[in-house]
Design an enzyme around this catalytic site. Structure first.
Site, PDB file in Angstrom:
ATOM      1  N   ASP A  52     -10.981   9.022   1.243  1.00 30.26           N
ATOM      2  CA  ASP A  52     -10.076   8.018   0.666  1.00 30.26           C
ATOM      3  C   ASP A  52      -8.628   8.495   0.749  1.00 30.26           C
ATOM      4  OD1 ASP A  52     -10.194   9.960  -1.268  1.00 30.26           O
ATOM      5  OD2 ASP A  52     -10.798   8.637  -2.910  1.00 30.26           O
ATOM      6  N   SER A  53      -8.419   9.716   1.292  1.00 26.76           N
ATOM      7  CA  SER A  53      -7.060  10.153   1.625  1.00 26.76           C
ATOM      8  C   SER A  53      -6.459   9.234   2.680  1.00 26.76           C
ATOM      9  CB  SER A  53      -7.061  11.606   2.117  1.00 26.76           C
ATOM     10  OG  SER A  53      -8.040  11.798   3.113  1.00 26.76           O
ATOM     11  N   ASP A  91     -16.221   8.356   1.719  1.00 26.86           N
ATOM     12  CA  ASP A  91     -15.850   8.378   0.302  1.00 26.86           C
ATOM     13  C   ASP A  91     -16.099   7.022  -0.353  1.00 26.86           C
ATOM     14  OD1 ASP A  91     -14.977  10.833  -0.663  1.00 26.86           O
ATOM     15  OD2 ASP A  91     -12.934  10.575   0.096  1.00 26.86           O
ATOM     16  N   LYS A 121     -19.637  10.188  -0.470  1.00 29.05           N
ATOM     17  CA  LYS A 121     -19.108  11.251  -1.332  1.00 29.05           C
ATOM     18  C   LYS A 121     -18.543  10.607  -2.589  1.00 29.05           C
ATOM     19  CE  LYS A 121     -15.227  13.788  -0.304  1.00 29.05           C
ATOM     20  NZ  LYS A 121     -14.330  13.383  -1.412  1.00 29.05           N
ATOM     21  N   GLU A 123     -16.563  11.539  -6.477  1.00 30.60           N
ATOM     22  CA  GLU A 123     -15.840  12.517  -7.294  1.00 30.60           C
ATOM     23  C   GLU A 123     -16.358  12.488  -8.724  1.00 30.60           C
ATOM     24  OE1 GLU A 123     -11.598  11.924  -7.055  1.00 30.60           O
ATOM     25  OE2 GLU A 123     -11.591  12.008  -4.866  1.00 30.60           O
ATOM     26  N   GLU A 190     -12.467  21.345  -4.544  1.00 28.80           N
ATOM     27  CA  GLU A 190     -11.060  21.217  -4.132  1.00 28.80           C
ATOM     28  C   GLU A 190     -10.150  21.979  -5.086  1.00 28.80           C
ATOM     29  OE1 GLU A 190      -9.809  17.247  -3.179  1.00 28.80           O
ATOM     30  OE2 GLU A 190      -7.692  17.830  -3.021  1.00 28.80           O
TER      31      GLU A 190
END
Ligand code: KIV
Length: 272
Positions: A52-53, A91, A121, A123, A190
């Site tokens: 999602d970057s 993501d 993925k 978070e 991270e």
């Protein structure tokens, strides 16, 4: 074990776990489009993360929060079309899974159906465990992500190193164990202290892939545009730049502008 790419014809969630068992480090980079995904797949990358970057790198947003599920699907399906060998992880974007486990499952199913990606993925730790379990029950592989989790940036208030204090480090260790026990196939850590990251990697059996988490983990991930030197205003300590494409592209474009203005391009051989 040699440092070159492994012999897997296609990298799967099982192969990355085998790499950890064999002591082979896992290489992972982001990609958001067909052309770069094709290059890095053919260059031998093990895992491609459609991160999602993309919200920052592709769309110029300050955070990862604005990117939508449909935008992630657009990026991920472009990447999947390019890839022959790498495992493609996508993501789940902010807001697509935090509500409840039903919503989380439907977002993960949409990603898998509409992109052809191989895993998602997410978070977070224990607080999103019910959602992770429901997605895993549907047969969708999940990669966890702990430490600095950019979707929570407004809770943290800063992008500095996480889990330096004992209490946060203990929560991170407990979260990592919970994600392993739930059945996540791998975990991203991270921006946390290298020693803590190594401790986590040694205490769980699933591969731990670090970004800003030192060398004692099972693999490394970087944002492709950062390691290629396209994003020149971002200088975290953990980033190694392998190219300076910002300067190379600037030079190329300046040369093109110069040639067009001087009527030097196209020349006689460059026309019909
Ligand atoms: O979105 C992303 O690029 C990521 C990596 C930094 C791990 O989550």
């Amino acid at each position: 074990m040699s440092a070159s790419k492994s012999d897997f014809k296609k990298v799967t969630t099982n192969s990355v776990q085998e790499m950890k068992r064999n002591g082979e480090k896992i290489s992972m980079l982001t990609a958001y489009d067909y052309t770069l995904a094709k290059i890095i797949d053919q260059a031998g990358i093990d895992v491609i993360l459609v991160g999602d970057s993309a919200s920052n790198v592709m769309a110029g947003h300050e955070t990862t929060l604005p990117i939508t599920l449909d935008q992630m699907i657009y990026h991920a399906s472009s990447v999947v079309r390019a890839v022959d060998r790498a495992l493609v992880v996508v993501d789940l974007p902010f807001g697509s899974y935090q509500g409840n486990s039903k919503e989380a499952l439907s977002s993960a199913v949409k990603i898998m159906k509409e992109t052809g990606g191989h895993a998602v993925k997410m978070e977070g730790g224990i607080e999103i465990l019910t959602s992770i379990e429901r997605i895993l029950t549907a047969g969708i592989p999940v990669m966890g992500h702990l430490g600095l989790t950019p979707q929570s940036i407004y809770k943290f208030g800063t992008y500095t190193v996480r889990a330096k204090e004992e209490q946060e480090a203990e929560k991170l260790i407990a979260d990592a164990k919970a994600l392993e026990e739930a059945g996540c196939f791998a975990l991203v850590l991270e921006k946390i202290p290298a020693q803590l990251a190594q401790q986590v990697a040694e205490s769980i059996s699933i591969p731990v892939i670090g970004i800003g988490a030192g060398a004692g983990v099972d693999g490394q991930v970087l944002v492709l545009h950062d390691m290629l030197g396209m994003t020149h205003e971002f200088h975290p300590r953990f980033l190694r730049r392998y190219l300076n494409l910002f300067e190379d592209i600037t030079g190329a474009v300046q040369g093109y502008v110069r040639d067009v203005k001087a009527v030097d391009f196209p020349n006689d051989k460059e026309q019909y």
